[in-house]
Design a protein around this motif. Structure first.
Motif, PDB file in Angstrom:
ATOM      1  N   GLU A   1      -6.699 -25.682 -13.586  1.00 38.17           N
ATOM      2  CA  GLU A   1      -6.008 -26.686 -14.406  1.00 38.17           C
ATOM      3  C   GLU A   1      -5.184 -27.618 -13.536  1.00 38.17           C
ATOM      4  N   LEU A   2      -4.501 -27.031 -12.557  1.00 39.30           N
ATOM      5  CA  LEU A   2      -3.677 -27.845 -11.659  1.00 39.30           C
ATOM      6  C   LEU A   2      -4.552 -28.856 -10.941  1.00 39.30           C
ATOM      7  N   ALA A   3      -5.667 -28.370 -10.372  1.00 35.04           N
ATOM      8  CA  ALA A   3      -6.543 -29.245  -9.604  1.00 35.04           C
ATOM      9  C   ALA A   3      -7.106 -30.350 -10.489  1.00 35.04           C
TER      10      ALA A   3
ATOM     11  N   VAL B   1      -4.333 -32.896 -11.245  1.00 38.68           N
ATOM     12  CA  VAL B   1      -3.929 -33.693 -10.081  1.00 38.68           C
ATOM     13  C   VAL B   1      -5.010 -34.714  -9.729  1.00 38.68           C
ATOM     14  N   VAL B   2      -6.256 -34.268  -9.684  1.00 39.92           N
ATOM     15  CA  VAL B   2      -7.350 -35.191  -9.324  1.00 39.92           C
ATOM     16  C   VAL B   2      -7.467 -36.297 -10.373  1.00 39.92           C
ATOM     17  N   ALA B   3      -7.380 -35.924 -11.646  1.00 38.43           N
ATOM     18  CA  ALA B   3      -7.488 -36.948 -12.700  1.00 38.43           C
ATOM     19  C   ALA B   3      -6.349 -37.955 -12.573  1.00 38.43           C
ATOM     20  N   GLY B   4      -5.133 -37.443 -12.345  1.00 38.75           N
ATOM     21  CA  GLY B   4      -3.972 -38.343 -12.270  1.00 38.75           C
ATOM     22  C   GLY B   4      -4.029 -39.289 -11.090  1.00 38.75           C
ATOM     23  N   LEU B   5      -4.475 -38.773  -9.946  1.00 37.77           N
ATOM     24  CA  LEU B   5      -4.502 -39.612  -8.733  1.00 37.77           C
ATOM     25  C   LEU B   5      -5.716 -40.539  -8.725  1.00 37.77           C
ATOM     26  N   SER B   6      -6.663 -40.338  -9.639  1.00 36.17           N
ATOM     27  CA  SER B   6      -7.850 -41.194  -9.702  1.00 36.17           C
ATOM     28  C   SER B   6      -7.620 -42.427 -10.580  1.00 36.17           C
ATOM     29  N   GLN B   7      -6.485 -42.476 -11.283  1.00 37.54           N
ATOM     30  CA  GLN B   7      -6.213 -43.635 -12.142  1.00 37.54           C
ATOM     31  C   GLN B   7      -5.730 -44.817 -11.295  1.00 37.54           C
ATOM     32  N   PRO B   8      -5.931 -46.047 -11.809  1.00 37.35           N
ATOM     33  CA  PRO B   8      -5.439 -47.221 -11.066  1.00 37.35           C
ATOM     34  C   PRO B   8      -3.935 -47.099 -10.765  1.00 37.35           C
ATOM     35  N   GLN B   9      -3.140 -46.708 -11.775  1.00 40.49           N
ATOM     36  CA  GLN B   9      -1.726 -46.356 -11.522  1.00 40.49           C
ATOM     37  C   GLN B   9      -1.700 -44.846 -11.314  1.00 40.49           C
ATOM     38  N   LYS B  10      -1.576 -44.415 -10.073  1.00 35.63           N
ATOM     39  CA  LYS B  10      -1.599 -42.975  -9.799  1.00 35.63           C
ATOM     40  C   LYS B  10      -0.451 -42.293 -10.548  1.00 35.63           C
ATOM     41  N   THR B  11      -0.780 -41.171 -11.167  1.00 37.85           N
ATOM     42  CA  THR B  11       0.170 -40.479 -12.047  1.00 37.85           C
ATOM     43  C   THR B  11       0.011 -38.977 -11.863  1.00 37.85           C
ATOM     44  N   LEU B  12       1.110 -38.238 -11.981  1.00 40.29           N
ATOM     45  CA  LEU B  12       1.018 -36.768 -12.017  1.00 40.29           C
ATOM     46  C   LEU B  12       1.800 -36.275 -13.226  1.00 40.29           C
ATOM     47  N   PRO B  13       1.295 -35.240 -13.935  1.00 32.77           N
ATOM     48  CA  PRO B  13       1.996 -34.769 -15.130  1.00 32.77           C
ATOM     49  C   PRO B  13       3.343 -34.152 -14.765  1.00 32.77           C
ATOM     50  N   CYS B  14       4.385 -34.509 -15.522  1.00 29.86           N
ATOM     51  CA  CYS B  14       5.728 -34.066 -15.124  1.00 29.86           C
ATOM     52  C   CYS B  14       5.911 -32.561 -15.274  1.00 29.86           C
TER      53      CYS B  14
END
Ligand SMILES: C[S@@+](CC[C@H](N)C(=O)[O-])C[C@H]1O[C@@H](n2cnc3c(N)ncnc32)[C@H](O)[C@@H]1O
Length: 326
Positions: free
Chosen positions: A19-21, A24-37
């Motif tokens: 789940e973590l991976a 993280v991969v989904a969040g960093l693949s967005q145009p605005q890089k994001t990580l779940p808080c």
């Protein structure tokens, strides 16, 4: 949601690796890089958050604690003996002690958190202070439906969602979460929720960018966590903590800003960062009382009682389902 247990499940203090991976991969693949808080709260993150709550700039914790102390007997008067106290995102459960003191006839206290160490530490401390209290920690995601032991299913439920954690959710998500909590707490349930209020910018910003740099360590710890748990190679000293106020959205945002152009290897992939590019790591929406009442009403809750401090920094709301008796 992870099922309840009288003892928190042993082992990990982390979101399961897969789940973590994925997150993280989904969040960093967005145009605005994001990580779940929610990922900010591994063992070290939870410990750093505890330090934040004691900082002079971080008004929410001490203000909410003072409001709770003033409201506790009133809350207790409306809580039937034998109720369950269900806390969403319980963390250290320190403020909860104020409620537990005022509610000696609870059937059980059910703290829910993603952080295993926070649950374990809180359980050990509370067991010492309240030896007769049944504690049922649940390590899991509070956005999911609550699953309680069958023997407790019929107990009246008082939900507690302090710390303005609701502010970490964008309004549509917050509405969905409050609706979900309504289902978890049932038609006779009540929800006590702490909500941080709109206020002057200097005070808001300094609460998320303290002079001692503890919030910066808390934010940057996310990269250490990803390095440790995913074998990533973030050069953490090449990122800086940024806290800013987004006026259009009415929220504080935390970011991690890349200080140089760099590439990070993670999960068999590579992520490029331009100098100055940011990873968006947390939102903290701030509400007026009227805005929050509107949000709660849209999620099926009727505001019943409201407590604030003398400076109107923070608010504590008691909500009941729309069709419940006051
Ligand atoms: C802002 S802290 C508040 C802690 C504490 N309730 C307080 O008021 O000081 C948010 C807490 O919620 C937990 N948390 C965040 N997202 C979560 C989720 N989706 N499910 C369960 N716990 C979560 C974190 O681990 C952390 O302990």
């Amino acid at each position: 949601m992870t099922k309840s247990a009288e003892q928190p499940t042993p082992s990990v203090d982390a979101t399961p690796d897969v789940e973590l991976a994925r997150a993280v991969v989904a969040g960093l693949s967005q145009p605005q890089k994001t990580l779940p808080c929610a990922l900010l709260y591994d063992a070290r993150g939870s410990a750093l958050f505890e330090q934040i709550t004691a900082l002079p700039e971080y008004y929410p914790t001490r203000t909410e604690a003072a409001i709770l102390a003033g409201a506790a007997s009133d809350i207790a008067a409306h809580t039937p003996p034998g109720s369950l106290l269900v806390e969403f995102g319980s963390g250290s459960s320190r403020k909860t002690e104020i409620l537990l003191e005022a509610l000696p006839s609870l059937a059980a206290y059910v703290p829910i958190d993603v952080s295993q160490t926070a649950l374990e530490d809180a359980r050990a401390r509370l067991a010492g202070r309240f030896p007769a209290l049944r504690i049922i920690p649940i390590r899991g995601d509070f956005t999911q439906q609550l699953v309680l032991p069958q023997t407790l299913a019929k107990r009246p439920r008082l939900g507690f969602f302090p710390g303005s954690t609701i502010g970490n959710f964008a309004p549509l998500e917050a509405c969905a979460l409050l609706r979900q909590m309504g289902q978890s707490l049932g038609p006779c349930g009540r929800l006590l929720i702490g909500v941080d209020l709109q206020k002057d910018l200097a005070r808001l910003i300094s609460a998320y960018d303290d002079a001692a740099g503890v919030t910066a360590l808390f934010n940057l710890n996310l990269l250490h966590r990803i390095n440790r748990e995913m074998g990533a190679d973030f050069a953490v000293d090449r990122f800086a903590h940024v806290a800013l106020y987004n006026g259009a959205e009415g929220r504080i945002e935390m970011h991690l800003e890349s200080l140089t152009a760099q590439t990070v290897a993670l999960g068999g992939r590579r992520f490029d960062f331009a100098e100055g590019e940011r990873i968006h790591t947390e939102n903290s929406y701030k509400y007026t009382v009227a805005q929050f009442h509107e949000l709660a009403a849209g999620a099926g809750w009727t505001p019943r009682r409201l407590w604030t401090d003398a400076e109107d920094l923070f608010s504590l709301h008691e909500l009941t389902p729309h069709d419940a008796h006051p």
